[in-house]
Design a protein around this motif. Structure first.
Motif, short mmCIF file in Angstrom:
data_model
loop_
_atom_site.label_atom_id
_atom_site.label_comp_id
_atom_site.label_asym_id
_atom_site.label_seq_id
_atom_site.Cartn_x
_atom_site.Cartn_y
_atom_site.Cartn_z
N PRO A 119 2.51 7.96 -5.34
CA PRO A 119 1.66 8.69 -4.48
C PRO A 119 0.15 8.13 -4.67
CG PRO A 119 3.02 10.38 -5.31
CD PRO A 119 3.58 9.06 -6.13
N GLY A 120 -0.47 7.76 -3.59
CA GLY A 120 -1.64 6.89 -3.61
C GLY A 120 -1.62 5.61 -4.02
N GLY A 121 -0.44 4.96 -4.08
CA GLY A 121 -0.50 3.61 -4.25
C GLY A 121 -0.60 3.35 -5.89
N TYR A 122 -0.81 1.79 -6.08
CA TYR A 122 -0.77 1.39 -7.37
C TYR A 122 -2.43 1.21 -7.73
CZ TYR A 122 4.05 0.07 -7.32
OH TYR A 122 5.41 0.25 -7.52
N GLY A 123 -3.39 1.35 -6.68
CA GLY A 123 -4.78 1.36 -6.92
C GLY A 123 -5.29 -0.13 -7.22
N ILE A 124 -4.45 -1.27 -7.00
CA ILE A 124 -4.78 -2.60 -7.52
C ILE A 124 -5.00 -3.41 -6.00
CG2 ILE A 124 -3.52 -2.27 -9.46
CD1 ILE A 124 -1.30 -4.31 -8.30
N ASN A 125 -5.71 -4.60 -6.37
CA ASN A 125 -6.23 -5.70 -5.49
C ASN A 125 -5.11 -6.70 -5.53
OD1 ASN A 125 -6.93 -7.40 -3.36
ND2 ASN A 125 -9.20 -7.10 -3.96
N PRO A 126 -4.11 -7.02 -4.79
CA PRO A 126 -3.14 -8.11 -4.79
C PRO A 126 -3.90 -9.32 -4.97
CG PRO A 126 -2.44 -6.66 -3.04
CD PRO A 126 -3.96 -6.21 -3.35
N ASP A 127 -5.12 -9.45 -4.60
CA ASP A 127 -5.68 -10.72 -4.57
C ASP A 127 -6.37 -11.18 -6.01
OD1 ASP A 127 -5.41 -11.62 -2.13
OD2 ASP A 127 -7.41 -10.55 -1.27
#
Length: 447
Positions: free
Chosen positions: A71-79
């Motif tokens: 919930p809320g996602g991983y909180g990371i930027n794939p780039d």
């Protein structure tokens, strides 16, 4: 005796003893190991849920289109993902891992996931045989996990060195779960041993080991508690089992039987004997214990995080609990760690004066330094084997103010004792004289 008395006396005694043992073990789920530990602060525990999410992201095939995001996602930027390697890339030497450049938190993170790691039958090995006669001397580590850590370091050394050079103020963080946590902990030791090659200061290297395997001897686990932080959820079995890791994962079908046998073995082994066994391995570093259940209470309670650098009582005994395996799951660790962090932040928001918050922070740092000192002194008192023990062993005093706050515990015992004796003799000579009969009398003062 049973035949003479006409009653199964021995059988009854045996059954009562087994029932008492099982009852005590079943009641041991309340976090008794950490009941006397201090509470963790929000500042020091803040990275834990974030590291859990980074490790969970390693399981995704496509981080831009996640399938199992919390919930809320991983909180990371794939780039910001520098590289990812799976079993095919790792040649089966180590579990999949990812290097992530976190600009939001000024961190270079190498996250190693758990499961499916082939560990060696040679259970432990003396670390001197791997890293030479300098650095981390006098400690045993798990051989299979060390080989995995060596493979990762050799494969990614150039990448890590370039990232450290490009980001001179960023911290280098190693994190992992389960067997991957053991790899991350030993990878941290290797990085500290090669910090000159990486061109990074020691206080910028950290490790977060989530539900770690027992991977290093007690002297290493205590001495590097300022660098390695282990997180254990309630009754998790892996940080408590001393069984060879390959036996644990080959016995998943009969794991309850294995847990019962290991409980019986640990219960019948004297603690003094365990602590003085140099080849016995332990969960690494400073421990954070998330406690969320109590006996005879239904459901989960608001989680409380307790922390310490224990010597004796370092998760020595397995726990008979229906949650012993589920508490090992990284998903549950992430959820409960985030809940605990949210509760800590709510408590901190009740503080109205910022100066009080700074005072609490200073008290927390002081308490942690005192725990380091107490753990080292306790290890000496218990005569824990340390084959090589130079005065500068460890990194407890390598903090920002280490030069001004070096304590006498880092000096050789003989030198400290000599200075104390000299000081006492000088004190006696200033106050007393010896009369003709050989008795000591107070010196006469001249006015």
């Amino acid at each position: 005796m049973s035949i003479i008395c006409g009653l199964p006396v021995l059988e009854c005694v045996y059954c009562l003893a087994c029932a008492r043992w099982a009852w005590q073990k079943c009641l041991y789920t309340a976090g008794y190991e950490s009941e006397n530990w201090g509470l963790a602060s929000a500042d020091e525990f803040e990275p834990v849920p974030r590291m859990c999410r980074l490790i969970l992201a390693v399981y995704e095939d496509d981080i831009r289109n996640p399938l199992w995001a919390p919930p809320g996602g991983y909180g990371i930027n794939p780039d910001w993902v520098i590289l990812r390697k799976d079993y095919g890339d790792n040649q089966g030497r180590v579990t999949p891992y990812m290097i992530y450049l976190d600009h939001d938190h000024a961190e270079i993170v190498l996250a190693v996931r758990g499961l499916n790691l082939a560990v060696e039958s040679d259970y432990v090995v003396l670390l001197d045989n791997k890293l030479g006669q300098t650095g981390f001397q006098g400690g045993y580590v798990h051989n299979g996990l060390l080989k995995g850590a060596e493979w990762v370091f050799d494969a990614e050394f150039n990448v890590l060195r370039d990232l450290v050079a490009e980001n001179p103020t960023y911290a280098l963080i190693f994190s992992g779960h389960s067997l991957g946590a053991g790899v991350a902990a030993l990878l941290t030791l290797i990085a500290l041993h090669n910090q000159d090659k990486l061109d990074i200061e020691r206080n910028r290297i950290k490790c977060y080991a989530l539900a770690p395997a027992r991977c290093m001897s007690l002297n290493l686990a205590v001495r590097y508690a300022d660098v390695i932080y282990s997180v254990v959820l309630q009754d998790d079995f892996l940080p408590r089992t001393t069984t060879a890791l390959e036996d644990v994962y080959k016995s998943l079908l009969c794991l309850p039987c294995l847990l019962c046998l290991m409980c019986l073995k640990d219960t019948c082994t004297l603690e003094k004997k365990m602590l003085r066994d140099p080849r016995r391995l332990y969960a690494p570093g400073r421990l954070y214990h998330i406690v969320e259940r109590k006996p005879f209470r239904a459901g989960r309670l608001p989680p409380v995080v307790r922390t310490a650098v224990p010597v004796d009582g370092r998760f020595e005994h397995l726990v008979l609990s229906c949650n012993a395996t589920s508490d090992h799951a990284i998903i549950w660790i992430e959820r409960e760690a985030q809940r605990a962090l949210d509760l800590m932040r709510e408590k901190d928001q009740l503080m109205e004066i910022p100066a009080k918050q700074r005072m609490e922070r200073n008290e927390s740092l002081t308490r942690r330094n005192q725990e380091y000192e107490a753990a080292l002194q306790r290890a000496v008192a218990l005569e824990i084997p340390q084959p090589y023990s130079p005065p500068s062993y460890g990194t407890f005093h390598e903090i920002d103010t280490r030069e001004d706050s070096a304590s006498s515990s880092d000096r050789p015992a003989s030198l400290s004792g000599k200075k104390r004796n000299d000081s006492w003799n000088e004190f006696v000579e200033r106050l007393f004289d010896v009369d003709d009969s050989g008795h000591m009398v107070f010196k006469k003062t001249h006015r």
